[in-house]
Write a protein that holds these residues in place. Structure first.
Motif, PDB file in Angstrom:
ATOM      1  N   THR A  85      18.863  87.330  41.290  1.00 31.39           N
ATOM      2  CA  THR A  85      20.275  87.601  40.976  1.00 31.39           C
ATOM      3  C   THR A  85      20.506  89.089  40.752  1.00 31.39           C
ATOM      4  O   THR A  85      21.526  89.649  41.187  1.00 31.39           O
ATOM      5  N   LEU A  86      19.574  89.742  40.081  1.00 31.91           N
ATOM      6  CA  LEU A  86      19.704  91.177  39.801  1.00 31.91           C
ATOM      7  C   LEU A  86      19.323  92.049  40.989  1.00 31.91           C
ATOM      8  O   LEU A  86      19.502  93.272  40.938  1.00 31.91           O
ATOM      9  N   SER A  87      18.769  91.443  42.030  1.00 36.11           N
ATOM     10  CA  SER A  87      18.307  92.182  43.226  1.00 36.11           C
ATOM     11  C   SER A  87      17.257  93.223  42.864  1.00 36.11           C
ATOM     12  O   SER A  87      17.321  94.388  43.275  1.00 36.11           O
ATOM     13  N   ILE A  88      16.280  92.809  42.075  1.00 31.71           N
ATOM     14  CA  ILE A  88      15.172  93.697  41.739  1.00 31.71           C
ATOM     15  C   ILE A  88      14.388  94.011  43.015  1.00 31.71           C
ATOM     16  O   ILE A  88      14.048  93.107  43.790  1.00 31.71           O
ATOM     17  N   ASN A  89      14.092  95.274  43.230  1.00 32.15           N
ATOM     18  CA  ASN A  89      13.366  95.728  44.417  1.00 32.15           C
ATOM     19  C   ASN A  89      11.867  95.610  44.157  1.00 32.15           C
ATOM     20  O   ASN A  89      11.304  96.382  43.398  1.00 32.15           O
ATOM     21  N   VAL A  90      11.214  94.612  44.774  1.00 29.18           N
ATOM     22  CA  VAL A  90       9.799  94.349  44.552  1.00 29.18           C
ATOM     23  C   VAL A  90       9.011  94.652  45.811  1.00 29.18           C
ATOM     24  O   VAL A  90       9.407  94.258  46.920  1.00 29.18           O
ATOM     25  N   ASP A  91       7.897  95.348  45.663  1.00 27.98           N
ATOM     26  CA  ASP A  91       6.962  95.592  46.758  1.00 27.98           C
ATOM     27  C   ASP A  91       5.704  94.779  46.463  1.00 27.98           C
ATOM     28  O   ASP A  91       4.952  95.092  45.529  1.00 27.98           O
ATOM     29  N   TRP A  92       5.495  93.683  47.248  1.00 29.67           N
ATOM     30  CA  TRP A  92       4.379  92.777  46.992  1.00 29.67           C
ATOM     31  C   TRP A  92       3.066  93.323  47.552  1.00 29.67           C
ATOM     32  O   TRP A  92       3.070  94.149  48.464  1.00 29.67           O
ATOM     33  N   GLN A  93       1.967  92.806  47.019  1.00 29.49           N
ATOM     34  CA  GLN A  93       0.614  93.188  47.446  1.00 29.49           C
ATOM     35  C   GLN A  93       0.425  94.704  47.397  1.00 29.49           C
ATOM     36  O   GLN A  93      -0.303  95.287  48.205  1.00 29.49           O
ATOM     37  N   ALA A  94       1.071  95.336  46.429  1.00 28.08           N
ATOM     38  CA  ALA A  94       0.993  96.794  46.276  1.00 28.08           C
ATOM     39  C   ALA A  94       0.078  97.117  45.098  1.00 28.08           C
ATOM     40  O   ALA A  94       0.526  97.299  43.965  1.00 28.08           O
ATOM     41  N   ASP A  95      -1.223  97.143  45.365  1.00 32.66           N
ATOM     42  CA  ASP A  95      -2.235  97.399  44.333  1.00 32.66           C
ATOM     43  C   ASP A  95      -2.431  98.901  44.194  1.00 32.66           C
ATOM     44  O   ASP A  95      -3.018  99.554  45.072  1.00 32.66           O
ATOM     45  N   VAL A  96      -1.917  99.482  43.115  1.00 35.52           N
ATOM     46  CA  VAL A  96      -1.957 100.938  42.919  1.00 35.52           C
ATOM     47  C   VAL A  96      -3.363 101.379  42.520  1.00 35.52           C
ATOM     48  O   VAL A  96      -3.951 100.842  41.582  1.00 35.52           O
ATOM     49  N   VAL A  97      -3.899 102.359  43.230  1.00 35.19           N
ATOM     50  CA  VAL A  97      -5.250 102.852  42.949  1.00 35.19           C
ATOM     51  C   VAL A  97      -5.249 104.270  42.378  1.00 35.19           C
ATOM     52  O   VAL A  97      -6.264 104.709  41.813  1.00 35.19           O
ATOM     53  N   SER A  98      -4.126 104.987  42.493  1.00 29.22           N
ATOM     54  CA  SER A  98      -4.081 106.327  41.895  1.00 29.22           C
ATOM     55  C   SER A  98      -2.645 106.727  41.609  1.00 29.22           C
ATOM     56  O   SER A  98      -1.719 106.321  42.311  1.00 29.22           O
ATOM     57  N   ILE A  99      -2.493 107.507  40.530  1.00 30.20           N
ATOM     58  CA  ILE A  99      -1.203 108.096  40.159  1.00 30.20           C
ATOM     59  C   ILE A  99      -1.467 109.554  39.799  1.00 30.20           C
ATOM     60  O   ILE A  99      -2.328 109.844  38.957  1.00 30.20           O
ATOM     61  N   SER A 100      -0.736 110.463  40.397  1.00 31.60           N
ATOM     62  CA  SER A 100      -0.911 111.881  40.087  1.00 31.60           C
ATOM     63  C   SER A 100       0.449 112.547  39.992  1.00 31.60           C
ATOM     64  O   SER A 100       1.456 112.033  40.479  1.00 31.60           O
ATOM     65  N   GLY A 101       0.464 113.696  39.325  1.00 30.28           N
ATOM     66  CA  GLY A 101       1.701 114.452  39.182  1.00 30.28           C
ATOM     67  C   GLY A 101       2.271 114.360  37.785  1.00 30.28           C
ATOM     68  O   GLY A 101       1.587 113.940  36.840  1.00 30.28           O
ATOM     69  N   GLN A 102       3.537 114.750  37.653  1.00 29.96           N
ATOM     70  CA  GLN A 102       4.230 114.665  36.380  1.00 29.96           C
ATOM     71  C   GLN A 102       5.715 114.502  36.635  1.00 29.96           C
ATOM     72  O   GLN A 102       6.133 114.347  37.788  1.00 29.96           O
ATOM     73  N   ARG A 103       6.518 114.490  35.558  1.00 27.96           N
ATOM     74  CA  ARG A 103       7.929 114.158  35.673  1.00 27.96           C
ATOM     75  C   ARG A 103       8.595 114.896  36.838  1.00 27.96           C
ATOM     76  O   ARG A 103       8.473 116.098  36.984  1.00 27.96           O
ATOM     77  N   GLY A 104       9.291 114.121  37.669  1.00 28.34           N
ATOM     78  CA  GLY A 104      10.000 114.678  38.810  1.00 28.34           C
ATOM     79  C   GLY A 104       9.185 114.688  40.083  1.00 28.34           C
ATOM     80  O   GLY A 104       9.755 114.790  41.180  1.00 28.34           O
ATOM     81  N   ASP A 105       7.843 114.561  39.986  1.00 31.04           N
ATOM     82  CA  ASP A 105       7.018 114.686  41.191  1.00 31.04           C
ATOM     83  C   ASP A 105       5.716 113.888  41.062  1.00 31.04           C
ATOM     84  O   ASP A 105       4.624 114.457  41.014  1.00 31.04           O
ATOM     85  N   PHE A 106       5.843 112.569  41.000  1.00 33.37           N
ATOM     86  CA  PHE A 106       4.667 111.701  40.965  1.00 33.37           C
ATOM     87  C   PHE A 106       4.359 111.179  42.364  1.00 33.37           C
ATOM     88  O   PHE A 106       5.263 110.908  43.162  1.00 33.37           O
ATOM     89  N   THR A 107       3.083 111.026  42.640  1.00 35.93           N
ATOM     90  CA  THR A 107       2.625 110.401  43.878  1.00 35.93           C
ATOM     91  C   THR A 107       1.727 109.228  43.529  1.00 35.93           C
ATOM     92  O   THR A 107       0.773 109.371  42.770  1.00 35.93           O
ATOM     93  N   LEU A 108       2.047 108.052  44.092  1.00 37.42           N
ATOM     94  CA  LEU A 108       1.245 106.855  43.863  1.00 37.42           C
ATOM     95  C   LEU A 108       0.648 106.402  45.189  1.00 37.42           C
ATOM     96  O   LEU A 108       1.342 106.392  46.223  1.00 37.42           O
ATOM     97  N   GLN A 109      -0.621 106.035  45.168  1.00 42.62           N
ATOM     98  CA  GLN A 109      -1.304 105.522  46.350  1.00 42.62           C
ATOM     99  C   GLN A 109      -1.698 104.072  46.114  1.00 42.62           C
ATOM    100  O   GLN A 109      -2.203 103.721  45.049  1.00 42.62           O
ATOM    101  N   THR A 110      -1.475 103.210  47.124  1.00 44.49           N
ATOM    102  CA  THR A 110      -1.890 101.817  47.020  1.00 44.49           C
ATOM    103  C   THR A 110      -3.194 101.602  47.784  1.00 44.49           C
ATOM    104  O   THR A 110      -3.595 102.438  48.608  1.00 44.49           O
TER     105      THR A 110
END
Length: 793
Positions: A85-110
């Motif tokens: 109902t809320l139209s939540i945007n979900v990305d399935w099978q997205a297993d995050v293996v790394s997060i880098s950066g800081q506010r305004g400029d994060f990069t996530l790798q699956t």
């Protein structure tokens, strides 16, 4: 830009899903990354049909998604519907293996190689993927599992569930419908469990569906190649080692934060403890700007609290001024304090000022304060008195308190800001050992025993800090009140805490003696073998010490010392202790006098083997954990039963003792009547907290008893019964002994509640059973008093 969002939420558990729901509701650019193909994987993995509770009950829900107590299936269905109902945007099978950066400029790798960019990241990955293992040989056998999906999958098996939290209890309850189930708890109560689960568990125990092993741990798992079961588990219990045959073991020991991954994101932990959680601001932001942590990974696994955090973190990211949902409750609690501060500032002040609370995660600390009471006593007010039987824990936020360490001289010591007191009553279960007065400008936090036990069970660093202070204060008050803390440093630093199971030997007759034991919790017996039999010479309760004979001249132990009940001692090495005696002639003389007194008492008991055997008998009847026990001298008893009649007359028609029942030795009879134990078994898992200990020591049952029968099941001495309570007219003995004061006669239509001896605490003159005895055969007495009588005679 494709794959670039204002906020990326990692994990679709209750916290992450609530955050995504609020982001969708506000039309905020977002994506919810879920490593599986469905929402709320942790809830999906709950056992089928599990009833999920909406705790904490006193907090309202703040979320764009609904949550009420109900079945796992109903809750998941409601969340799925609202997510759509809320139209939540979900990305399935997205297993995050790394997060880098800081506010305004994060990069996530699956794991699949996908790259996502974000201005802010909310980490809500939970802990369930990292279950804590048993840590014993055999923990990875195929019949050992750390998750239960469908309890109905197992039929007619012997299943052992290991754990003391809600998951373990719920698994045991569900499995007990079709299997023989045992539940292993390494402590003596289920301090972390919800009240609803406790009531269901106690009902299952009473019906014989679940057998609980308290104070027990697994030592070994052995695979069986023949027989009716797959394995045999060796348990270390309070009664010694026990072998339990099983077909399956389900370990629910909680989970460990995925520390390597979290630290790879740049997030700091406060210490190296395995159960440590990340350092966060009250807005859930980590040390990495723009990277937020919520839910179980933040240290608070309850669903409602996690959902509230999810809602609030989105508001914080948007810069909205939103107060936590518990803000008004805390504001009311702090309203009488002499601080011109808001709620967050007051919490920060308390946590910064009180040393033992420093390591506590901010969310756990909020819960602790919500369950505690704030006090601002006037100078000179009594906080508690010596010999009180209260057991709450006090922390000094501001000002100071004064502790009377010598009643004869009135000598006091000051405990100042940042320190705590009351830990000895909390741990030992015995009377307060000093009177404490409020100093000037005193602000105190009083934390209930159950809350503190829950904290100590989950925060190793807090336990370590309290243990350190306990050892220092115990040594200082017991041995060297006139010594400086510097003089005690070598002894304190070399001391250690040890735990002993009932019957376990601390040291044996004939062994070399190089340690002194100060009893922190529990009790000990001192015994010798005389004419081929073990004879008990003396009893050592909490707060007393034993072993000085081996340090002062005797290189060999002259007696054996063993634990009567689960016991913990402060162990001091001979070198530092003897060095302290050399520096303090007065202390040396005091210890030598104690040694001489013990030698005389032991010689007296050796001369009367019957007295030692009597002590052995009474220890087996629970005298070692009692604070007050009813004894009857059968050589004086005329069997008139006035004791029972008087008890019934003063307690609504139901006697709380059975004179004939119970064992005897020589002329001493132990009738069925409450022992008022140091650590009452009956207090364990009382859903309405109806059982408490009065300041004068009596264990009593309040009117809010719901009649669940848990206490009756937990009492090892059979002294609690379920009876109807209510009525109007006093009995004869009540009028004779107490005049107008009486208890009401029971009403046949009244509900049944738990009843037991309350020592006639509300009536003048003492217990009716003792006063009604015409020959003086009945007496209520403490273990110490009885042993003194035996030694004198």
């Amino acid at each position: 830009m494709e794959n670039h969002f204002e906020v990326v939420i990692v994990g679709s558990g209750p916290a992450g899903l609530s955050a995504a729901g609020r982001a969708a509701e506000l039309d905020l650019s977002h994506v919810l990354l879920e490593s599986t193909s469905h929402l709320a994987n942790t809830i999906q993995r709950y056992q089928k049909g599990k009833h999920v509770m909406a705790e904490p009950g006193f907090l309202p829900l703040r979320s764009s998604l609904p949550f009420d107590a109900g079945s796992r299936e109903d809750i998941l269905a409601a969340w799925q519907q609202n997510a759509e109902t809320l139209s939540i945007n979900v990305d399935w099978q997205a297993d995050v293996v790394s997060i880098s950066g800081q506010r305004g400029d994060f990069t996530l790798q699956t794991r699949a190689g996908k790259t996502i960019r974000a201005a802010n990241v909310v980490l809500a990955i939970g802990l369930q993927g990292n279950p804590r293992k048993l840590g014993v040989p055999g923990e990875d056998q195929p019949f050992v599992q750390y998750q239960l999906d469908d309890p109905d999958e197992y039929q007619n098996e012997s299943i052992m569930v290991v754990g003391a939290g809600d998951s373990a209890i719920e698994n045991a309850l569900a499995l007990s419908r079709n299997n023989q189930v045992s539940l292993i708890n390494r402590r003596d109560e289920f301090a972390r469990a919800k009240e609803g689960n406790l009531k269901l568990l106690e009902d299952a125990i009473e019906r014989g569906r679940i057998k609980v092993f308290f104070n027990s741990s697994l030592r070994q798992i052995e695979t069986l190649t023949n027989g009716d079961h797959l394995a045999q588990v060796t348990l270390t219990t309070g009664e010694g080692e026990v072998q339990v045959p099983v077909d399956r073991i389900i370990a629910r020991l909680g989970a460990i934060p995925p520390r390597d991954f979290v630290e790879s994101c740049g997030i700091n932990f406060p210490n190296d403890a395995v159960n440590a959680v990340p350092e966060l601001t009250h807005q859930y932001e980590s040390n990495v700007p723009g990277l937020y942590v919520i839910g179980a990974l933040a240290g608070y696994p309850l669903i409602k609290q996690a959902m509230n955090q999810g809602y609030e973190v989105i508001e914080h990211i948007l810069g909205h001024d939103i107060k936590p949902v518990d803000n008004d409750l805390l504001a009311e609690k702090f309203s009488g304090l002499p601080f011109d501060l808001d709620v967050e500032q007051t919490l920060e002040l308390i946590q910064n000022n009180v040393l033992c609370f420093g390591p506590v995660n901010s969310l756990r600390f909020r819960e602790l304060i919500l369950e505690s009471e704030m006090h601002t006593p006037a100078e000179g007010d009594v906080i508690f008195s010596r010999n009180d039987y209260t057991n709450s824990f006090y922390s000094v936020v501001e000002g100071s308190v004064e502790v009377v360490i010598d009643e004869a001289t009135g000598k006091r010591v000051r405990i100042g800001e940042g320190h705590f007191f009351g830990e000895m009553g909390l741990i030992s279960g015995r009377r307060r050992n000093a009177t404490v007065y409020a100093g000037r400008h005193c602000v105190l936090v009083e934390t209930p025993r159950r809350t503190m036990l829950r904290l100590l069970a989950s925060a190793d660093e807090v336990r370590r800090r309290i243990d350190q202070v306990f050892i220092l204060r115990a040594i200082h008050s017991q041995f060297a009140p006139n010594s400086s803390l510097e003089d005690l440093s070598d002894l304190v630093n070399s001391a250690e805490l040890r735990q002993y199971a009932p019957g376990e030997v601390l040291f044996a007759e004939g062994e070399s003696g190089d340690e002194l034991h100060l009893v922190r919790r529990g009790s000990l017996t001192v015994s010798r073998y005389l004419h081929g039999r073990e004879v008990v010479l003396s009893y050592v309760p909490a707060g007393k010490y034993v072993g000085e004979m081996g340090l002062l001249g005797n290189t060999r132990r002259t007696a054996s010392v063993r634990a009567v009940v689960p016991t913990e001692t402060v162990v001091m090495k001979s070198g530092p202790f003897l060095a302290l005696l050399d520096r303090d002639p007065q202390l040396k003389e005091q210890v030598q006098l104690q040694l001489q007194a013990r030698l005389r008492a032991n010689a007296s008991m050796e001369a009367s083997e019957e007295g030692g055997e009597l002590l052995s008998f009474l220890m087996r009847q629970g005298l070692g954990e009692a604070t007050d026990v009813l004894l009857i001298d059968e050589s004086l008893c005329v069997r008139c039963d006035n004791c029972e009649t008087a008890c019934a007359s003063t307690h609504g028609g139901t006697s709380r003792l059975n004179r004939e029942a119970g064992p005897s030795y020589a002329s001493i009879h132990v009738p069925t009547s409450c022992r008022h134990c140091e650590h009452p078994h009956c207090m364990k898992d009382c859903p309405p907290d109806a059982i408490s200990r009065n300041a004068s020591g009596e264990v009593v049952i309040a009117d809010n008893c719901i009649g669940c029968g848990n206490c009756e099941s937990n009492c090892p001495y059979g002294v609690i019964q379920m009876a109807q309570v209510g009525g109007s007219q006093p009995g004869l003995w009540s009028r004779v002994l107490f005049g107008a004061e009486h208890k009401k006669i029971k009403d046949k239509d009244a509900p049944k509640r738990a009843v037991k001896c309350d020592m006639c605490t509300s009536l003048k003159g003492g217990p009716a059973c003792v006063r009604a005895c015409p020959t003086g055969a009945a007496v209520r007495i403490s273990p110490e008093q009885f042993i003194e009588l035996v030694q004198e005679n």
